[in-house]
Structures are given as C-alpha cells and as structure tokens.
Write a protein that holds these residues in place. Sequence first.
Motif, PDB file in Angstrom:
ATOM      1  N   GLU A 152       0.837  -1.204   0.000  1.00 59.98           N
ATOM      2  CA  GLU A 152       0.000   0.000   0.000  1.00 59.98           C
ATOM      3  C   GLU A 152       0.872   1.255   0.000  1.00 59.98           C
ATOM      4  OE1 GLU A 152      -2.270   3.271   2.019  1.00 59.98           O
ATOM      5  OE2 GLU A 152      -0.649   2.115   2.897  1.00 59.98           O
ATOM      6  N   SER A 191      -4.827  -2.550  -8.571  1.00 63.96           N
ATOM      7  CA  SER A 191      -5.731  -3.546  -7.980  1.00 63.96           C
ATOM      8  C   SER A 191      -5.090  -4.195  -6.761  1.00 63.96           C
ATOM      9  CB  SER A 191      -6.091  -4.620  -9.007  1.00 63.96           C
ATOM     10  OG  SER A 191      -6.916  -4.098 -10.014  1.00 63.96           O
ATOM     11  N   ALA A 251      -5.235  -1.775  -3.987  1.00 66.11           N
ATOM     12  CA  ALA A 251      -6.569  -1.726  -3.383  1.00 66.11           C
ATOM     13  C   ALA A 251      -6.811  -2.952  -2.498  1.00 66.11           C
ATOM     14  CB  ALA A 251      -7.629  -1.638  -4.472  1.00 66.11           C
ATOM     15  N   GLU A 252      -6.256  -4.101  -2.887  1.00 67.71           N
ATOM     16  CA  GLU A 252      -6.394  -5.301  -2.060  1.00 67.71           C
ATOM     17  C   GLU A 252      -5.707  -5.115  -0.713  1.00 67.71           C
ATOM     18  OE1 GLU A 252      -4.840  -8.401  -4.475  1.00 67.71           O
ATOM     19  OE2 GLU A 252      -6.543  -8.406  -5.860  1.00 67.71           O
ATOM     20  N   ARG A 280      -8.002  -3.220   1.408  1.00 66.41           N
ATOM     21  CA  ARG A 280      -9.090  -4.085   1.868  1.00 66.41           C
ATOM     22  C   ARG A 280      -8.658  -4.955   3.042  1.00 66.41           C
ATOM     23  NH1 ARG A 280     -11.930  -7.721  -2.613  1.00 66.41           N
ATOM     24  NH2 ARG A 280      -9.829  -8.586  -2.756  1.00 66.41           N
ATOM     25  N   PRO A 290     -17.161  -3.135   5.549  1.00 64.53           N
ATOM     26  CA  PRO A 290     -16.886  -3.314   4.120  1.00 64.53           C
ATOM     27  C   PRO A 290     -18.085  -2.899   3.281  1.00 64.53           C
ATOM     28  CG  PRO A 290     -17.419  -5.420   5.116  1.00 64.53           C
ATOM     29  CD  PRO A 290     -17.415  -4.409   6.234  1.00 64.53           C
ATOM     30  N   TYR A 314     -14.320  -4.091  -0.218  1.00 64.69           N
ATOM     31  CA  TYR A 314     -13.426  -2.941  -0.172  1.00 64.69           C
ATOM     32  C   TYR A 314     -13.961  -1.912   0.816  1.00 64.69           C
ATOM     33  CZ  TYR A 314     -11.011  -4.666  -4.331  1.00 64.69           C
ATOM     34  OH  TYR A 314     -10.274  -5.423  -5.204  1.00 64.69           O
ATOM     35  N   LEU A 368     -12.458   3.631  -0.687  1.00 64.73           N
ATOM     36  CA  LEU A 368     -11.671   3.196  -1.848  1.00 64.73           C
ATOM     37  C   LEU A 368     -11.658   4.248  -2.946  1.00 64.73           C
ATOM     38  CD1 LEU A 368     -10.157   1.081  -3.587  1.00 64.73           C
ATOM     39  CD2 LEU A 368     -12.401   0.212  -4.285  1.00 64.73           C
ATOM     40  N   VAL A 388     -12.708  -1.477  -8.333  1.00 66.83           N
ATOM     41  CA  VAL A 388     -11.467  -0.758  -8.617  1.00 66.83           C
ATOM     42  C   VAL A 388     -11.478  -0.216 -10.042  1.00 66.83           C
ATOM     43  CG1 VAL A 388      -8.954  -0.891  -8.705  1.00 66.83           C
ATOM     44  CG2 VAL A 388     -10.200  -2.179  -6.957  1.00 66.83           C
TER      45      VAL A 388
END
Length: 601
Positions: A310, A338, A341-342, A345, A355, A360, A364, A405
């Motif tokens: 991240e 992606s 973004a994971e 999450r 969530p 997510y 986000l 995303v």
Amino acid sequence: MSEANRVGVIRDINGPIVTIDLPGVRSGEQVKIGELGLFGEVISLHGREAVVQTYESTDGVRPGEPAVGVGWPLSVELGPGLMGGIFDGVQRPLSKIALESGDYIRRGISIPALDRSRQWEFERAEGLEAGAEIGPGSVLGTVQETQTILHRILVPPGVAGELEEIAPSGAYDIESTIARVRDAKGNSHRLSMYQRWPVRKPRPYRRRDDGVAPLITGQRVIDTFFPQLKGGKGAVPGPFGAGKTVVQQQVARWSNADIVIYVGCGERGNELVDVLETFPQLDDPYSGRKLMERTLLVANTSNMPVVAREASVYVGITMAEYYRDMGYDVVMLADSTSRWAEALREVSGRLGQMPVEEGYPAYLASRLAAVYERAGRVETYDAGSGSVTLIGAVSPPGGDFSEPVTSHTKDIIETFWALSKELADARHYPSIDWVTSFSGHVQTAAQWWHKEIDPNWEQRRAAALALLARDAELSRIVNLVGPEALSDAQRWELEGAALIKEGVLQQSALDDIDTFCSPAKQFALLDLAIGIYRSGESLIQLGVPVSELQNLPLLAKMRRIKSMYSSEELDRIQGFRDEVEKTMEGIRVEYAKQGGGVGVE
C-alpha cells in the motif's frame, strides 16, 4: 518529549496491525515495533493507545515488547543518488539490502535510501550570493546525478527568507551544509543536498496547468488512437494474460518522458525479476546511454508484506513529484493498482471497518482519486513547468470491468486502454480494445500532430475508427448468416478494417524493427491503410469485383510493411505508396478499356 523518552509497549497484535501504548505519539508517525525494530505507521489514535500498521511480518513479536516513536511520518529521502536505484515499497535500497542480508529482506533491517558517504560535485547557482531573498523551490545549485539527468538542488517547501550563506562549488556528501536561510521570524534553517518528505502529502507547486503535448510511447494504438498527454492520468485494465505488464514496460522503455518511475505493486515475483534484470541492460532510445540513467524502480512483490504494498505507490508518486519540481516530465507506472486496493481491503478488514463493494472499504474511491490527482502538469516555484503522468494497471477479476477498482478508476482517469482477452487469445498485441478504450485528450493531441506531423491526422484517425466500428457491425452479420450475405462494398469494408487492425494496430514488442514506431511512421502507415481502402472503394463503385482486389499482393505487403521498414526508412514506405497508387490506377485504366470487364494478374 525526546525520542529517547518516547518508548512505549506493544498491547495487542493482529497480523500487520499492532496496538501500542506510546505517550505523545501522533497520527501518521512512524514507529519501530518490538525487539526487531519493525517499521510501522500510526493509523489510528485512542488516547495513549495507537493502532499501527507494520510494513513487515509480525511473526514472533509479542505483547510487552517495546515500541519507539521515530518523530516523523512515513517519508522518503529526496536528493542525488535516487536515479538508477531499485527500492522496496518503503524506499529501502534493494541492492544494499542484498549485500547485507542476502536474497531475502531481513526483518527490521534499516538502510537509508541515499548513500551518506558518496561525494557529489555541487555547482552553485550562478549569481546566487548571501543576502538574496529565496523561497520554496529556489535553485541553490546543480549536481550531475547521471550523464542524462542534471539534479537541481532546491530549497524545500516551507522554507523562505534571506540566504545567510551558500557553499562554494565543490565536492560534498548529501548531509553537508550547503546553505543557511533566515526566515521572517529570525529562525535559521540549515539546508543540505537532500530533504525528507512525507509520502502521503502532495508536494506543493505554484499552479496547475493544462497538458499541451502528448506522451509519445512509440505504440501506434496508444499514440494515434488513444493518446495520453504529459501530465495526464491513464489506466490499463485487463484480465490475467492480456498483456498489461508488457504495455507498461513498453511505455517505460520508449516514452519521451525525461524520467520514468516503475512501481511493481504486489505483482508476481517472476515479472518483477524480468523488469529488474532487463531494464539495466536497455539502451535509452533518446540519449543512447543506459535507460537506468533516467529510471527508478520500486519493487514490492506479492510475497512481500501487504502494508508495504500500500505504501509503495505513495513512495513512487512522491519521488515523481520531486523530479517534477525540478522541471522534468515524469511518467510513473503503477503495476497494479488492484493489488494496492487489495492491501487497503486487508488492512481495513483487520481494523474492523465496515466493508462495502466486494469487501473494499468505503473510502476506496476517494483514496484512488487522491493518488491519481497527484498527477498533472504544473508551474513549479522556480524551475518552469514540470509534469507527472500516472498510468496504473488494473487487474479486474475475470476481466469484469464493472468491479469496484476498475469502475472507480474509470471515473477518475482521462485515458482508458482496455485490454481484451479475446484479442490476446487471437495473438493480437497490444490487445487494446478499440471499442472499449477512450481518450479525453484527442483534441489537444491533434494540435501537436497537426503541427509536427500532418494536418490530416485527426481526419485519418476518425476514418479508421469509423471503419473499425463498421467492421464490428458487419462481423455480427457474418457470424449469423455468413459472408455471402454481404455486398462487395461491405466485404471491402471488412478488408479495409483488417488492414488497419493487422497493418497498424498490431505491434510486436519483440520485433526489433516494430517495437518502437515514430509518430511520422505511425501516420504514414495509417494514411497508407486508409488510402488503399479508399482507392479500392472507388474501384468497387466502378464495378470491380471485390475478389479481384482481395487477391492483390499489395494487401499482404501492407500487413507486413510495419516490420519491413524502420522509422528511419519513411522513403521506402513512400515508395510502396507510389506502388499502390500505380497498381490501383492500372486497374482503373484496364477496367475502362474493357468497358466493365476486369482482368488482374
């Protein structure tokens, strides 16, 4: 309270999320966790208790071990010595880590990004003397960082006032004092050749400008059909195996940006190894020197800690902004957002946050927008104009572009190069789908193309896209009832679209001649394909059977000519154009002589 006194203890551990008791800690501050000294970042505060996300595995760490505040937020070191470097997701130099800890990064290892022992030849700015009034972004001097890049030593943001002293030209390490500035309050600021900047805070500039010139990548489907401007925001979405990484590597290798920053964010290790091994061997097509002299790599593979993944995107964009402030055009490639973004999450799940779409976090979209908005062309404080072009790869599961995303990214960016699994399976590379992709920069790019290459560029591009759209309609008819249901004119439209797809859009990254295509050659190929189609169209209107035209050898040559002649051999492409015109005119004359009958060898 001094750092020596700001020692707390670990209260709780939940994967990379650690709760600590540390007096005086601040939100966003960096801390060292446990006996190993694992680096982490405070993301939440509840009185004296702080929630920390760590950038390394917490296996073996126990409650009760110490936690120490560093005193500043997650930051990067900015100064001479960055260029050509390979760093991990929190800007540790991987080459030096390899010497100290081997093939795997030892937990808790801390090596500064910039070499403190190396001497740099500092050239003081001409005419700059003590007593001068200077401000953020003022150029104190220069360092020849590589043969390609002249590094401008800038006054850091937030520092302004009277220059008390400045070092003469000579050799200094990055920690040596090269200037002192007294501000309006009478405080003296010591300046060296490097500065530290928090990665989550955008670097300031005088004002934002509109993009004026396209980023030339040498890839025809990008430059000609879906152009990106310097300072623009773009995305390369596509399913597994569609060629996202190759597209980004081609942009990194061939784009006309001054500086390239490639961030491998959570990608497979073998792909990043390929980048790390091949990039140092590549020659810069513009300077003739090694490409790494103007390239930075940030490598964070999928087996590295998820929180460092991240952070890696922020590290890359902050270094990009630093070189932008010097007046350079920087392109940053994030592969992939992606995976970034994971990481969001996973961390939000461990924090117990609610969530929303597909697990997510609710923020986000705003986080994505905040990252992409750091791209742009700006007027710097003292170095003219600079730009950051941000291109992110997106990996939607199963190629579903409606997933969060991809859909949020599509709302933010201006250029969308959508990769198609069907095109990739058909070995059509780059597999950028001309139906789904778009660019919001066509009008601006057209001004450059019309001035530098040809005033008919926009017209030819529109004609090609119209023919490709017509091809999609006719292909559906062919799939239902067969080609016999089409007229000769419609069958020739299919042939013309095939010439554009195979002769212009297809481009092999492994072809020594065709891996890069200059703008002049791009237009020559497009104009040639449109010219052949229109000549054939006029002959069919005169009654020439489409089968006669389809058997012409020049059609096969048109499909191959991109790999036959390099960008320096435009005269030979022009020779083929003359051959095409002669052949088509011969058919026209022969048809006129026979009064409607045609014979073509």
